[in-house]
Write a protein that holds these residues in place. Structure first.
Motif, mmCIF file in Angstrom:
data_model
loop_
_atom_site.group_PDB
_atom_site.id
_atom_site.type_symbol
_atom_site.label_atom_id
_atom_site.label_comp_id
_atom_site.label_asym_id
_atom_site.label_seq_id
_atom_site.Cartn_x
_atom_site.Cartn_y
_atom_site.Cartn_z
ATOM 1 N N ASP A 29 0.814 -1.211 0.000
ATOM 2 C CA ASP A 29 0.000 0.000 0.000
ATOM 3 C C ASP A 29 0.850 1.266 0.000
ATOM 4 O OD1 ASP A 29 -2.226 -1.608 0.012
ATOM 5 O OD2 ASP A 29 -2.679 -1.308 2.146
ATOM 6 N N ILE A 30 1.854 1.314 0.843
ATOM 7 C CA ILE A 30 2.671 2.518 0.934
ATOM 8 C C ILE A 30 3.526 2.697 -0.324
ATOM 9 C CG2 ILE A 30 4.677 1.562 2.153
ATOM 10 C CD1 ILE A 30 4.544 4.102 3.946
ATOM 11 N N ARG A 31 3.967 1.584 -0.897
ATOM 12 C CA ARG A 31 4.725 1.661 -2.149
ATOM 13 C C ARG A 31 3.847 2.202 -3.272
ATOM 14 N NH1 ARG A 31 4.530 -1.497 -6.301
ATOM 15 N NH2 ARG A 31 3.596 -3.270 -5.213
ATOM 16 N N GLU A 32 2.637 1.670 -3.386
ATOM 17 C CA GLU A 32 1.726 2.121 -4.426
ATOM 18 C C GLU A 32 1.276 3.564 -4.202
ATOM 19 O OE1 GLU A 32 -1.344 -0.844 -4.463
ATOM 20 O OE2 GLU A 32 -0.171 -2.184 -5.746
ATOM 21 N N GLN A 79 10.406 -3.128 -8.416
ATOM 22 C CA GLN A 79 11.804 -3.112 -8.840
ATOM 23 C C GLN A 79 12.562 -1.956 -8.194
ATOM 24 O OE1 GLN A 79 13.306 -5.490 -10.730
ATOM 25 N NE2 GLN A 79 15.217 -4.473 -10.268
ATOM 26 N N THR A 80 11.943 -0.791 -8.133
ATOM 27 C CA THR A 80 12.588 0.383 -7.529
ATOM 28 C C THR A 80 12.876 0.153 -6.057
ATOM 29 O OG1 THR A 80 11.498 1.845 -9.118
ATOM 30 C CG2 THR A 80 12.316 2.849 -7.068
ATOM 31 N N GLN A 132 13.739 -8.212 -7.423
ATOM 32 C CA GLN A 132 12.317 -7.879 -7.429
ATOM 33 C C GLN A 132 11.503 -9.067 -6.921
ATOM 34 O OE1 GLN A 132 9.873 -9.252 -9.823
ATOM 35 N NE2 GLN A 132 8.289 -8.178 -8.660
ATOM 36 N N ALA A 133 11.932 -10.281 -7.267
ATOM 37 C CA ALA A 133 11.225 -11.484 -6.810
ATOM 38 C C ALA A 133 11.261 -11.617 -5.289
ATOM 39 C CB ALA A 133 11.827 -12.726 -7.461
ATOM 40 N N THR A 134 12.415 -11.314 -4.698
ATOM 41 C CA THR A 134 12.528 -11.357 -3.236
ATOM 42 C C THR A 134 11.627 -10.315 -2.605
ATOM 43 O OG1 THR A 134 14.778 -12.219 -3.296
ATOM 44 C CG2 THR A 134 14.124 -11.065 -1.280
#
Length: 83
Positions: free
Chosen positions: A7-10, A17-18, A27-29
């Motif tokens: 939520d906070i990322r979006e 990736q960023t 990114q998978a991790t």
């Protein structure tokens, strides 16, 4: 458990990736951190809290208060020879 990571990322219009690059992981991790499939290490959790300017408890869903805790104050000694 880590729904707030997504939520906070979006909310900040960032992609996985960023954020993964900030943490020095793939990114998978990072995706596994967000889904709860992989426990996020404490240093990564602290780095994210610092990056977003929120508390680790907020990211973990333990509080709805996003404000980070104040940094501990250094205690000043009255003199160089004092304990």
């Amino acid at each position: 458990m880590y729904y707030r990571l997504r939520d906070i990322r979006e909310d900040r219009d960032l992609n996985q990736q960023t954020v993964a690059r900030i943490l020095h992981v793939s990114q998978a991790t990072y995706s596994r951190y967000e889904s709860g499939a992989l426990d996020i290490p404490s240093p990564a959790l602290i780095a994210l809290a610092d990056f977003y300017g929120v508390s680790t408890d907020y990211l973990l869903g333990r509080t709805d208060n996003a404000v980070p805790y104040p940094a501990p104050q250094k205690k000043e000694r009255p003199c160089d020879s004092c304990p």
